[in-house]
Scaffold this motif. Structure first.
Motif, PDB file in Angstrom:
ATOM      1  N   ALA A 115       0.835  -1.204   0.000  1.00 29.46           N
ATOM      2  CA  ALA A 115       0.000   0.000   0.000  1.00 29.46           C
ATOM      3  C   ALA A 115       0.868   1.252   0.000  1.00 29.46           C
ATOM      4  CB  ALA A 115      -0.935  -0.001   1.208  1.00 29.46           C
ATOM      5  N   HIS A 116       1.961   1.203   0.720  1.00 29.98           N
ATOM      6  CA  HIS A 116       2.877   2.346   0.752  1.00 29.98           C
ATOM      7  C   HIS A 116       3.537   2.531  -0.617  1.00 29.98           C
ATOM      8  CE1 HIS A 116       5.520   5.319   2.574  1.00 29.98           C
ATOM      9  NE2 HIS A 116       6.560   4.702   2.045  1.00 29.98           N
ATOM     10  N   ALA A 117       3.876   1.421  -1.268  1.00 27.46           N
ATOM     11  CA  ALA A 117       4.458   1.501  -2.606  1.00 27.46           C
ATOM     12  C   ALA A 117       3.463   2.117  -3.590  1.00 27.46           C
ATOM     13  CB  ALA A 117       4.883   0.106  -3.073  1.00 27.46           C
ATOM     14  N   ASP A 118       2.210   1.757  -3.474  1.00 25.31           N
ATOM     15  CA  ASP A 118       1.180   2.322  -4.351  1.00 25.31           C
ATOM     16  C   ASP A 118       1.056   3.835  -4.137  1.00 25.31           C
ATOM     17  OD1 ASP A 118       0.611  -0.131  -5.466  1.00 25.31           O
ATOM     18  OD2 ASP A 118      -1.016  -0.577  -4.067  1.00 25.31           O
ATOM     19  N   GLU A 119       1.242   4.270  -2.893  1.00 26.13           N
ATOM     20  CA  GLU A 119       1.211   5.707  -2.624  1.00 26.13           C
ATOM     21  C   GLU A 119       2.313   6.432  -3.383  1.00 26.13           C
ATOM     22  OE1 GLU A 119       1.511   6.215   1.573  1.00 26.13           O
ATOM     23  OE2 GLU A 119      -0.415   5.221   1.999  1.00 26.13           O
ATOM     24  N   TRP A 120       3.461   5.781  -3.526  1.00 33.72           N
ATOM     25  CA  TRP A 120       4.558   6.414  -4.259  1.00 33.72           C
ATOM     26  C   TRP A 120       4.247   6.529  -5.747  1.00 33.72           C
ATOM     27  CZ3 TRP A 120       8.262   9.573  -3.270  1.00 33.72           C
ATOM     28  CH2 TRP A 120       8.719   9.692  -1.962  1.00 33.72           C
ATOM     29  N   LEU A 121       3.562   5.539  -6.303  1.00 33.19           N
ATOM     30  CA  LEU A 121       3.132   5.674  -7.705  1.00 33.19           C
ATOM     31  C   LEU A 121       2.239   6.889  -7.870  1.00 33.19           C
ATOM     32  CD1 LEU A 121       2.318   2.026  -8.906  1.00 33.19           C
ATOM     33  CD2 LEU A 121       4.326   3.422  -9.430  1.00 33.19           C
ATOM     34  N   GLU A 122       1.374   7.107  -6.898  1.00 32.79           N
ATOM     35  CA  GLU A 122       0.491   8.271  -6.927  1.00 32.79           C
ATOM     36  C   GLU A 122       1.300   9.563  -6.811  1.00 32.79           C
ATOM     37  OE1 GLU A 122      -2.990  10.266  -7.311  1.00 32.79           O
ATOM     38  OE2 GLU A 122      -3.013   8.073  -7.082  1.00 32.79           O
ATOM     39  N   ARG A 123       2.279   9.571  -5.951  1.00 34.81           N
ATOM     40  CA  ARG A 123       3.055  10.792  -5.706  1.00 34.81           C
ATOM     41  C   ARG A 123       3.873  11.210  -6.916  1.00 34.81           C
ATOM     42  NH1 ARG A 123       5.874  10.311   0.170  1.00 34.81           N
ATOM     43  NH2 ARG A 123       6.406  12.491  -0.291  1.00 34.81           N
ATOM     44  N   VAL A 124       4.288  10.264  -7.749  1.00 40.80           N
ATOM     45  CA  VAL A 124       5.057  10.622  -8.947  1.00 40.80           C
ATOM     46  C   VAL A 124       4.182  10.638 -10.198  1.00 40.80           C
ATOM     47  CG1 VAL A 124       7.225   9.768  -7.995  1.00 40.80           C
ATOM     48  CG2 VAL A 124       5.809   8.233  -9.380  1.00 40.80           C
ATOM     49  N   GLY A 125       2.862  10.591 -10.008  1.00 39.42           N
ATOM     50  CA  GLY A 125       1.943  10.737 -11.127  1.00 39.42           C
ATOM     51  C   GLY A 125       1.837   9.535 -12.040  1.00 39.42           C
ATOM     52  N   ARG A 144      10.356   8.716 -13.753  1.00 41.86           N
ATOM     53  CA  ARG A 144       9.583   8.928 -12.531  1.00 41.86           C
ATOM     54  C   ARG A 144       9.438   7.636 -11.732  1.00 41.86           C
ATOM     55  NH1 ARG A 144       4.211  11.350 -14.308  1.00 41.86           N
ATOM     56  NH2 ARG A 144       4.887  11.058 -16.459  1.00 41.86           N
ATOM     57  N   LEU A 145       9.286   6.511 -12.436  1.00 41.34           N
ATOM     58  CA  LEU A 145       9.203   5.223 -11.746  1.00 41.34           C
ATOM     59  C   LEU A 145      10.525   4.906 -11.052  1.00 41.34           C
ATOM     60  CD1 LEU A 145       7.733   2.605 -11.052  1.00 41.34           C
ATOM     61  CD2 LEU A 145       8.467   1.681 -13.277  1.00 41.34           C
ATOM     62  N   SER A 146      11.630   5.202 -11.723  1.00 42.07           N
ATOM     63  CA  SER A 146      12.947   4.975 -11.128  1.00 42.07           C
ATOM     64  C   SER A 146      13.110   5.778  -9.840  1.00 42.07           C
ATOM     65  CB  SER A 146      14.032   5.369 -12.138  1.00 42.07           C
ATOM     66  OG  SER A 146      15.310   5.273 -11.571  1.00 42.07           O
ATOM     67  N   ILE A 147      12.639   7.014  -9.850  1.00 37.92           N
ATOM     68  CA  ILE A 147      12.729   7.862  -8.657  1.00 37.92           C
ATOM     69  C   ILE A 147      11.851   7.314  -7.540  1.00 37.92           C
ATOM     70  CG2 ILE A 147      12.162  10.162  -7.766  1.00 37.92           C
ATOM     71  CD1 ILE A 147      12.954  11.167 -10.651  1.00 37.92           C
ATOM     72  N   ALA A 148      10.644   6.856  -7.888  1.00 40.37           N
ATOM     73  CA  ALA A 148       9.745   6.276  -6.880  1.00 40.37           C
ATOM     74  C   ALA A 148      10.371   5.038  -6.250  1.00 40.37           C
ATOM     75  CB  ALA A 148       8.402   5.933  -7.508  1.00 40.37           C
ATOM     76  N   CYS A 149      11.019   4.201  -7.057  1.00 46.26           N
ATOM     77  CA  CYS A 149      11.664   2.996  -6.526  1.00 46.26           C
ATOM     78  C   CYS A 149      12.813   3.350  -5.593  1.00 46.26           C
ATOM     79  CB  CYS A 149      12.167   2.121  -7.678  1.00 46.26           C
ATOM     80  SG  CYS A 149      10.854   1.326  -8.644  1.00 46.26           S
ATOM     81  N   ALA A 150      13.496   4.450  -5.883  1.00 46.35           N
ATOM     82  CA  ALA A 150      14.615   4.874  -5.035  1.00 46.35           C
ATOM     83  C   ALA A 150      14.147   5.431  -3.699  1.00 46.35           C
ATOM     84  CB  ALA A 150      15.459   5.917  -5.765  1.00 46.35           C
ATOM     85  N   LEU A 151      12.899   5.915  -3.660  1.00 48.40           N
ATOM     86  CA  LEU A 151      12.393   6.580  -2.465  1.00 48.40           C
ATOM     87  C   LEU A 151      11.370   5.758  -1.682  1.00 48.40           C
ATOM     88  CD1 LEU A 151      11.857  10.161  -3.982  1.00 48.40           C
ATOM     89  CD2 LEU A 151      13.800   9.341  -2.646  1.00 48.40           C
ATOM     90  N   VAL A 152      10.988   4.587  -2.206  1.00 49.86           N
ATOM     91  CA  VAL A 152       9.864   3.843  -1.648  1.00 49.86           C
ATOM     92  C   VAL A 152      10.085   3.440  -0.194  1.00 49.86           C
ATOM     93  CG1 VAL A 152      10.674   1.559  -2.407  1.00 49.86           C
ATOM     94  CG2 VAL A 152       8.205   1.998  -2.171  1.00 49.86           C
TER      95      VAL A 152
END
Length: 283
Positions: A115-125, A144-152
């Motif tokens: 669920a937290h990972a899904d929130e990151w997809l939302e945060r990077v659009g 953007r996906l690469s950045i989300a994976c780095a910050l998840v």
């Protein structure tokens, strides 16, 4: 009462990396405070990426040392991995996975809930692209996906290598807001970029590199002030006045009734960059 101890998130001492006769990084020293946002600028081939990879523990230096959060980064330090986030210049994903499956995989490596990972997809659009395979994403979406994976996993220190290079202006500004929010929450952020406005808008301090060395490292305002560049005043009719006494010149224009449409431009970080690194094209 004893003074509070200053804790640095990153300490770099005399880092050097050579490739044959090329000294890609040449005796670099660097200290970054906890919670600081640092930008690293430089022409192509200046050594920015190589420096970042050594600080991240991805590349063994020929000499010198680097520590992050008080821990040595080489040999590869497993204790640091959950505490740092790394977005590389070239994104690399597991083949045939969707964007959601991709970030869920990264989240699982760190014990982070889906669920937290899904929130990151939302945060990077990328919520609407969650079901798309990574190979079907555009370059900007993959970035953007690469950045989300780095910050998840909510790392304490974040390293980003040209994170906005493939982004459109809107996505770029949205990422600025995201990174500013992460930094405001106490995270240390280090990024390389070719965008001067990005460094000025985000970074507490900026390091300008060339030929493997850090030439200057200071706040953007201090670097511009040190340059002592003249002020350019552009009048409505297109006339340009260059002066080192802008207050006097503007007062004169006011007396003449010529202030309508006047634009005033002082020195910029780009002026500093060009003054230090030159104006010739780099391969």
């Amino acid at each position: 009462m004893a003074a509070d101890r200053v804790v640095n998130a990153i300490e770099v001492t005399d880092l050097t990396m050579t490739y044959g006769d090329l000294r890609a990084v040449d005796g670099v020293g660097l200290s970054v405070a906890e919670g600081e946002f640092v930008g690293i600028l430089g022409p192509n081939g200046a050594g920015k990426t190589t420096l970042l990879e050594m600080i991240e523990g991805l590349r063994k230096p020929d000499s010198g040392s680097a520590s992050v959060l008080g821990l040595p980064v080489w040999p590869r330090n497993a204790a640091l991995l959950p505490r740092i986030g790394v977005q590389l210049q070239a994104s690399s994903f597991f083949e045939r996975l969707t964007a959601r499956e991709q970030i869920h995989t990264f989240a699982a490596l760190y014990g982070v809930a889906r669920a937290h990972a899904d929130e990151w997809l939302e945060r990077v659009g990328l919520a609407e692209k969650a079901g798309a395979r990574v190979e079907d994403l555009s370059g900007g979406q993959a970035q953007r996906l690469s950045i989300a994976c780095a910050l998840v996993h909510d790392p304490e220190v974040v390293f980003l290598d040209e994170p906005t290079a493939a982004l459109d202006p809107q996505a770029r500004r949205n990422l600025w807001d995201l990174l500013s929010g992460i930094n405001d929450a106490g995270r240390t952020v280090v990024l390389t970029t070719h965008y001067m406005d990005e460094a000025e808008a985000l970074a507490d301090r900026v390091a300008i590199m060339d030929h493997g060395q850090i030439l200057v490292f200071d706040t953007p305002a201090a670097l511009v002030q040190r340059l002592d560049a003249p002020t350019r005043i552009t009048l409505a009719d297109g006339e340009v006045i260059t002066t080192r006494e802008p207050t006097v010149e503007i007062a004169r224009l006011a007396e003449l009734g010529r202030l309508d449409g006047v634009q005033v431009q002082t020195g910029t970080l780009e002026d500093v960059f060009l003054d230090l690194t030159g104006r010739e094209y780099r391969a």
